[in-house]
Design an enzyme around this catalytic site. Structure first.
Site, PDB file in Angstrom:
ATOM      1  N   HIS A   1     -16.839 -41.152  14.666  1.00 59.76           N
ATOM      2  CA  HIS A   1     -16.184 -42.301  14.047  1.00 59.76           C
ATOM      3  C   HIS A   1     -14.688 -42.158  14.336  1.00 59.76           C
ATOM      4  O   HIS A   1     -13.973 -41.462  13.625  1.00 59.76           O
ATOM      5  CB  HIS A   1     -16.438 -42.325  12.533  1.00 59.76           C
TER       6      HIS A   1
ATOM      7  N   GLU B   1     -24.071 -33.645   7.711  1.00 61.75           N
ATOM      8  CA  GLU B   1     -22.801 -33.338   7.038  1.00 61.75           C
ATOM      9  C   GLU B   1     -22.858 -32.181   6.050  1.00 61.75           C
ATOM     10  O   GLU B   1     -22.349 -32.275   4.935  1.00 61.75           O
ATOM     11  CB  GLU B   1     -22.272 -34.610   6.350  1.00 61.75           C
TER      12      GLU B   1
ATOM     13  N   GLU C   1     -22.849 -41.863  16.286  1.00 61.07           N
ATOM     14  CA  GLU C   1     -22.379 -42.961  15.420  1.00 61.07           C
ATOM     15  C   GLU C   1     -21.021 -43.486  15.885  1.00 61.07           C
ATOM     16  O   GLU C   1     -20.109 -43.702  15.088  1.00 61.07           O
ATOM     17  CB  GLU C   1     -22.260 -42.480  13.956  1.00 61.07           C
TER      18      GLU C   1
ATOM     19  N   ASP D   1     -17.772 -45.421  16.791  1.00 64.57           N
ATOM     20  CA  ASP D   1     -17.008 -46.665  16.655  1.00 64.57           C
ATOM     21  C   ASP D   1     -15.530 -46.335  16.766  1.00 64.57           C
ATOM     22  O   ASP D   1     -15.129 -45.194  16.525  1.00 64.57           O
ATOM     23  CB  ASP D   1     -17.349 -47.475  15.382  1.00 64.57           C
TER      24      ASP D   1
ATOM     25  N   ASN E   1     -26.306 -33.058  12.324  1.00 64.10           N
ATOM     26  CA  ASN E   1     -25.379 -34.162  12.618  1.00 64.10           C
ATOM     27  C   ASN E   1     -24.150 -34.075  11.705  1.00 64.10           C
ATOM     28  O   ASN E   1     -24.283 -33.786  10.512  1.00 64.10           O
ATOM     29  CB  ASN E   1     -26.135 -35.479  12.337  1.00 64.10           C
TER      30      ASN E   1
END
Ligand code: XIL
Length: 322
Positions: A208, A132, A237, A239, A172
């Site tokens: 996400h 990030e 990651e 979801d 990432n």
């Protein structure tokens, strides 16, 4: 006949389906442990490898939780993603009060990367070296690392990591899953690093999908352009949730469709590792993090809170079997 677990299907197809793991659940919850072992061939420690949990004081390390998860991965022959060496969040509590010079930050970060990446040299397959670093408007995020070392901190971090491990080294980030201003900025950043000969191997797209569900087709195009740059791409990651005010009538079906569309687009574009951010809805970060419980529905994963497979699980399975 008992259904073949997801990990076997993924192994046969030579792709990876992963889950983020927490040490407490792994130690105390047999259902969690069993799903983690049987259904996934890749894992990422959800928090245990972050600087805060690892560094109780400036000169010490506590590897207890990280070892537990990484060793679980090694024992069960899983691909292990290390997350993460350099981030602006989840730094140790003492960090704030530390009156440091720029040079001390440099030495501290270098030692941290050498020690942590070096310890897991034989067990971690890919590292999120920097997490990030780009702000939502595409500029370089101002962090303690950029303030002390300038933009060069990214180059340094990847070089230091490559001195300590042969793992694949990833950049990432979130919100850069599809083609947009932020993924454009990351593309430019990584292109520059490659031109300078920095050892970056891949880009991790967090995905996400919490309310906003990025267009799968655009995700596929984004993956393709990074791959054309010579980088590997992983979904790191994933979801899938909904804004509390915008829940469809059949959320589990909509969720399953989205998982299916994303898996298809990713695999087609040559992204062969997709990690979901947890094992089951029972312990998703959406149920505890900041104001997320009020903002988003709390059932974003492939297994429900009783560890039973959801429609999303069947959808992913169908794609992998195809
Ligand atoms: C989250 C964890 O899931 C939570 O348990 C923790 O409280 C905060 O961090 N982007 C990342 C992850 O790169 O490390 C974050 O994980 C989720 C967002």
């Amino acid at each position: 006949m008992v259904d073949q677990p997801l990990r076997e299907i993924a192994d046969e197809r030579d792709v990876r389906i992963g889950a983020a793991l927490a040490p407490g659940s792994l130690r105390s919850d047999p259902s969690y442990w069993k799903r983690a072992k049987d259904e996934f061939n890749a894992i990422t420690p959800e928090n245990a490898l972050k600087m805060g949990p690892l560094r109780p004081s400036p000169k010490t390390y506590d590897f207890t939780d990280a070892d537990a998860i990484v060793n679980f991965g090694a024992a069960h022959d899983k691909y292990v993603r290390g997350h993460t060496l350099v981030w602006h969040n989840q730094k140790p509590d003492w960090f704030e009060a530390w009156e440091h010079t720029d040079d001390q930050i440099r030495t501290f970060l270098r030692d941290h990367i050498h020690t942590v990446a070096g310890r897991y040299r034989a067990k971690i397959d890919a590292w999120d070296v920097v997490n990030e670093a780009i702000a939502d408007d595409g500029s370089l995020r101002e962090t303690v690392w950029s303030e002390a070392l300038g933009e060069e901190y990214l180059d340094l971090a990847f070089e230091w990591a490559s001195e300590a491990t042969d793992a694949d080294l990833y950049y990432n980030d979130y919100g850069a899953d599809a083609i947009n201003e932020k993924s454009d900025a990351i593309y430019d950043l990584l292109e520059g690093m490659l031109d300078r000969g920095i050892p970056v191997d891949g880009v991790g797209l967090q995905l996400h999908a919490l309310g906003d569900h990025p267009d799968p087709e655009s995700i596929g195009e984004n993956i393709e352009r990074f791959r054309e740059l010579g980088l590997d791409v992983q979904i790191t990651e994933m979801d899938v949730a909904f804004h509390r005010g915008e829940v469809p009538d059949d959320p589990l079906e909509v969720q399953a469709d989205y998982y299916r569309d994303v898996f298809e687009a990713c695999l087609d574009a040559g992204c062969e590792t997709i990690v979901t951010w947890g094992v089951a809805d029972a312990s998703t970060w959406l149920r505890g993090f900041a104001d997320f419980p009020e903002r988003y529905t709390g059932d974003p994963l492939l297994f429900d809170e009783r560890y039973d497979p959801k429609p999303a699980y069947d959808a992913v399975r169908a794609v992998l079997e195809d």
